[in-house]
Scaffold this motif. Structure first.
Motif, PDB file in Angstrom:
ATOM      1  N   SER A   1       0.830  -1.203   0.000  1.00  0.00           N
ATOM      2  CA  SER A   1       0.000   0.000   0.000  1.00  0.00           C
ATOM      3  C   SER A   1       0.864   1.253   0.000  1.00  0.00           C
ATOM      4  O   SER A   1       2.044   1.210   0.335  1.00  0.00           O
ATOM      5  CB  SER A   1      -0.923   0.017   1.220  1.00  0.00           C
ATOM      6  N   PHE A   2       0.232   2.340  -0.398  1.00  0.00           N
ATOM      7  CA  PHE A   2       0.858   3.659  -0.367  1.00  0.00           C
ATOM      8  C   PHE A   2       0.045   4.505   0.597  1.00  0.00           C
ATOM      9  O   PHE A   2      -1.167   4.648   0.424  1.00  0.00           O
ATOM     10  CB  PHE A   2       0.859   4.282  -1.767  1.00  0.00           C
ATOM     11  N   ASN A   3       0.686   5.010   1.639  1.00  0.00           N
ATOM     12  CA  ASN A   3       0.000   5.844   2.626  1.00  0.00           C
ATOM     13  C   ASN A   3      -0.032   7.282   2.154  1.00  0.00           C
ATOM     14  O   ASN A   3       1.000   7.843   1.786  1.00  0.00           O
ATOM     15  CB  ASN A   3       0.708   5.773   3.983  1.00  0.00           C
TER      16      ASN A   3
ATOM     17  N   LYS B   1      -4.444  -4.341  -4.694  1.00  0.00           N
ATOM     18  CA  LYS B   1      -5.036  -5.611  -4.289  1.00  0.00           C
ATOM     19  C   LYS B   1      -4.809  -6.759  -5.262  1.00  0.00           C
ATOM     20  O   LYS B   1      -4.504  -7.871  -4.829  1.00  0.00           O
ATOM     21  CB  LYS B   1      -6.553  -5.453  -4.097  1.00  0.00           C
ATOM     22  N   GLU B   2      -5.027  -6.496  -6.575  1.00  0.00           N
ATOM     23  CA  GLU B   2      -5.035  -7.628  -7.499  1.00  0.00           C
ATOM     24  C   GLU B   2      -4.877  -7.153  -8.944  1.00  0.00           C
ATOM     25  O   GLU B   2      -5.320  -6.066  -9.297  1.00  0.00           O
ATOM     26  CB  GLU B   2      -6.380  -8.346  -7.349  1.00  0.00           C
TER      27      GLU B   2
ATOM     28  N   VAL C   1      -7.786  -1.781  -6.838  1.00  0.00           N
ATOM     29  CA  VAL C   1      -7.182  -1.049  -5.731  1.00  0.00           C
ATOM     30  C   VAL C   1      -8.253  -0.799  -4.675  1.00  0.00           C
ATOM     31  O   VAL C   1      -9.443  -0.718  -4.983  1.00  0.00           O
ATOM     32  CB  VAL C   1      -6.528   0.285  -6.170  1.00  0.00           C
ATOM     33  N   GLU C   2      -7.813  -0.688  -3.442  1.00  0.00           N
ATOM     34  CA  GLU C   2      -8.713  -0.455  -2.316  1.00  0.00           C
ATOM     35  C   GLU C   2      -8.234   0.759  -1.539  1.00  0.00           C
ATOM     36  O   GLU C   2      -7.029   0.958  -1.383  1.00  0.00           O
ATOM     37  CB  GLU C   2      -8.726  -1.681  -1.403  1.00  0.00           C
TER      38      GLU C   2
ATOM     39  N   ILE D   1      -9.316  -0.294 -12.069  1.00  0.00           N
ATOM     40  CA  ILE D   1      -8.645   0.686 -12.916  1.00  0.00           C
ATOM     41  C   ILE D   1      -8.141  -0.028 -14.164  1.00  0.00           C
ATOM     42  O   ILE D   1      -7.481  -1.065 -14.065  1.00  0.00           O
ATOM     43  CB  ILE D   1      -7.440   1.334 -12.179  1.00  0.00           C
ATOM     44  N   SER D   2      -8.467   0.516 -15.334  1.00  0.00           N
ATOM     45  CA  SER D   2      -7.962  -0.021 -16.599  1.00  0.00           C
ATOM     46  C   SER D   2      -6.738   0.775 -17.019  1.00  0.00           C
ATOM     47  O   SER D   2      -6.798   1.992 -17.135  1.00  0.00           O
ATOM     48  CB  SER D   2      -9.030   0.086 -17.683  1.00  0.00           C
ATOM     49  N   LEU D   3      -5.648   0.064 -17.220  1.00  0.00           N
ATOM     50  CA  LEU D   3      -4.392   0.685 -17.632  1.00  0.00           C
ATOM     51  C   LEU D   3      -4.099   0.276 -19.063  1.00  0.00           C
ATOM     52  O   LEU D   3      -3.961  -0.910 -19.373  1.00  0.00           O
ATOM     53  CB  LEU D   3      -3.249   0.228 -16.732  1.00  0.00           C
ATOM     54  N   ARG D   4      -4.030   1.265 -19.939  1.00  0.00           N
ATOM     55  CA  ARG D   4      -3.680   0.998 -21.340  1.00  0.00           C
ATOM     56  C   ARG D   4      -2.169   0.848 -21.444  1.00  0.00           C
ATOM     57  O   ARG D   4      -1.419   1.329 -20.590  1.00  0.00           O
ATOM     58  CB  ARG D   4      -4.137   2.156 -22.236  1.00  0.00           C
TER      59      ARG D   4
END
Length: 134
Positions: free
Chosen positions: A30-32, A41-42, A65-66, A79-82
């Motif tokens: 995680s990033f705080n 997450k996945e 992501v959560e 999130i869709s990453l091209r």
């Protein structure tokens, strides 16, 4: 890896500070940011065209992501990453405030036909920009 950049400029009579936070996080990490965490997450799908193939369609990767505050989940987003494109995530910014912009810069490693990517190898690079008016 975490990088901070600070910029200040005068907009009219008002000073605005722009702060950039950048990080690379592995799957499960995680990033705080402020009092919340962005958790990688996945990887739900990775259909990006491998580097060593010529494709008609570049493909995309879908990640989950959560956002967590304390021990409480505030929600998840897909999130869709091209391929090799910066992805804005306005849906995630709603968990923070309107002065926060979140961008996903890349997902690595990039696919190749000669290797299978293990889930533990995935890294997500992200950048958060915060505008603060003084």
């Amino acid at each position: 890896m975490l990088i901070f950049c600070f910029f200040s400029f005068v907009a009219g009579a008002q000073e605005v500070e722009i702060t950039d936070y950048s990080a690379t996080i592995y799957l499960g990490e995680s990033f705080n940011f402020k009092d919340k965490k962005i958790v990688f997450k996945e990887v739900l799908e990775d259909s990006r065209c491998p580097d060593d193939v010529t494709c008609i369609w570049a493909g995309e990767a879908k990640i989950l992501v959560e956002i967590v505050e304390g021990n409480k989940s505030l929600g998840t987003k897909i999130i869709s990453l091209r391929s090799n494109a910066v992805t804005n995530a306005p849906g995630l910014a709603s968990f923070f405030n309107e002065d926060v912009k979140i961008k996903f810069l890349s997902l690595s490693p990039y696919p190749k036909t000669s290797r299978k990517i293990k889930a533990s190898d995935y890294q997500l690079k992200l950048k958060i920009t915060e505008n603060l008016e003084n």
